[in-house]
Design a protein around this motif. Structure first.
Motif, PDB file in Angstrom:
ATOM      1  N   SER A  36       0.832  -1.213   0.000  1.00  0.00           N
ATOM      2  CA  SER A  36       0.000   0.000   0.000  1.00  0.00           C
ATOM      3  C   SER A  36       0.858   1.250   0.000  1.00  0.00           C
ATOM      4  CB  SER A  36      -0.913   0.014   1.234  1.00  0.00           C
ATOM      5  OG  SER A  36      -1.839  -1.039   1.184  1.00  0.00           O
ATOM      6  N   TYR A  39       2.316   1.732  -3.429  1.00  0.00           N
ATOM      7  CA  TYR A  39       1.270   2.205  -4.351  1.00  0.00           C
ATOM      8  C   TYR A  39       1.006   3.689  -4.146  1.00  0.00           C
ATOM      9  CZ  TYR A  39      -3.359   2.917  -6.365  1.00  0.00           C
ATOM     10  OH  TYR A  39      -4.418   3.398  -7.081  1.00  0.00           O
ATOM     11  N   THR A  40       0.847   4.099  -2.912  1.00  0.00           N
ATOM     12  CA  THR A  40       0.555   5.501  -2.623  1.00  0.00           C
ATOM     13  C   THR A  40       1.704   6.403  -3.055  1.00  0.00           C
ATOM     14  OG1 THR A  40      -0.806   4.856  -0.725  1.00  0.00           O
ATOM     15  CG2 THR A  40      -0.044   7.133  -0.801  1.00  0.00           C
ATOM     16  N   PHE A  43       1.832   6.363  -7.121  1.00  0.00           N
ATOM     17  CA  PHE A  43       0.721   6.952  -7.876  1.00  0.00           C
ATOM     18  C   PHE A  43       0.120   8.190  -7.212  1.00  0.00           C
ATOM     19  CE2 PHE A  43       0.863   2.450  -9.055  1.00  0.00           C
ATOM     20  CZ  PHE A  43       0.941   2.547 -10.437  1.00  0.00           C
ATOM     21  N   VAL A  47      -6.021   4.645  -1.749  1.00  0.00           N
ATOM     22  CA  VAL A  47      -6.318   3.252  -2.095  1.00  0.00           C
ATOM     23  C   VAL A  47      -7.831   3.062  -2.151  1.00  0.00           C
ATOM     24  CG1 VAL A  47      -6.075   0.844  -1.407  1.00  0.00           C
ATOM     25  CG2 VAL A  47      -4.185   2.444  -1.027  1.00  0.00           C
ATOM     26  N   ALA A  51      -7.873  -0.720  -6.199  1.00  0.00           N
ATOM     27  CA  ALA A  51      -6.473  -0.788  -5.785  1.00  0.00           C
ATOM     28  C   ALA A  51      -6.300  -1.736  -4.609  1.00  0.00           C
ATOM     29  CB  ALA A  51      -5.969   0.603  -5.420  1.00  0.00           C
ATOM     30  N   ILE A  55      -3.814  -4.845  -4.385  1.00  0.00           N
ATOM     31  CA  ILE A  55      -2.830  -4.866  -3.306  1.00  0.00           C
ATOM     32  C   ILE A  55      -2.951  -6.143  -2.481  1.00  0.00           C
ATOM     33  CG2 ILE A  55      -2.239  -3.772  -1.099  1.00  0.00           C
ATOM     34  CD1 ILE A  55      -2.883  -1.075  -2.480  1.00  0.00           C
TER      35      ILE A  55
END
Length: 259
Positions: A36, A39-40, A43, A47, A51, A55
């Motif tokens: 997570s 990802y944060t 992008f 979330v 997403a 994840i």
């Protein structure tokens, strides 16, 4: 040697098997936190449900399960040769196809019988619910079943857990025990009442036993991994067809995705 002493290695094998299954699901928490965060950072977005689904798959089948398998192999001082895996030959492919077809037909027949007898629909998979709300992601999820989900789950439950059980039990007891470790833990991904969850978990035993048989028969992890991946991908494919051509039955289709 007393019967109690003789039974201790078998009891230990069962405890280790179920402990490994539980550990795999526990490790998804730190793995999910890391994924997570990546990802944060990558992008710059919050979330959302889509997403979160991606994840969770990466964290569980892509990280937590393989790490659990690695920890076990390392703890016992073994090499990865402990888990037999090779590029499938033509006979392996025949078993993949046959196992996939048999698992699919048997699961639907048994699932239909359980639904009829107990008059209860299976519980819905939370991932399937997200897919229904965002049908554009279904084709990608189908591909992930083959590339990530099947291999990740089979690595732990067949490659490590069933192999460990096989050291103390015969083929069929190890298959059944590994399936008993595999199916109930899916309850974390189910939504619905206890009866609905019980039906879904019962249905999950069917393909799990087939995948265990394929592994035992071919002694090649690639065989159940491919059969598992194609089984799941087919369910997502059917869901996509339903959403596209019969959306009024979409909620019932979600119950198919139990694996």
């Amino acid at each position: 040697m007393s019967s109690d002493t003789a039974g201790r290695p078998r009891l230990r094998a069962v405890l280790v098997a179920f402990g490994l299954a539980l550990l795999g699901f526990v490790l998804v928490l730190p793995a999910g936190f890391v994924v997570s965060g990546v990802y944060t950072a990558a992008f710059g977005a919050e979330v959302d449900d889509v997403a979160a689904l991606g994840i969770s798959m990466i964290a569980l089948q892509g990280i937590a399960f393989p790490v659990t398998a690695w920890l076990y192999v390392r703890r016992r001082g073994l090499s990865w040769e402990y888990i037999p895996v090779a590029a499938p030959d033509l006979r392996d492919i025949a078993y993949v196809v046959g196992g996939f077809v048999f698992a699919f037909v048997a699961a639907n027949v048994i699932g239909g019988a359980l639904i009829t007898v107990f008059s209860t629909e299976p519980a819905q998979n939370t991932g399937a619910t997200t897919a229904l709300a965002n049908p554009e992601i279904i084709p990608y999820l189908a591909v992930l079943q083959i590339l990530l989900i099947g291999p990740g789950e089979e690595l732990l439950f067949r490659g490590v857990i069933q192999t460990r059980l096989r050291e103390q039990f015969g083929a069929w007891p190890s298959i059944l025990l590994a399936s008993a470790a595999f199916a109930p833990l899916h309850i974390f991904a189910l939504s619905g009442g206890p009866a609905a969850a019980a039906i879904t978990i019962s249905i999950l035993f069917v393909p799990s036993i087939v995948f265990g048989y394929l592994y035992e028969k071919r002694q090649n992890l690639a065989v159940p991994a491919l059969a598992h991946g194609f089984y799941n991908a087919t369910l997502f494919g059917l869901m996509y067809v339903v959403v596209k051509y019969a959306p009024e039955t979409a909620s019932e289709a979600a119950a198919l995705l139990g694996v």
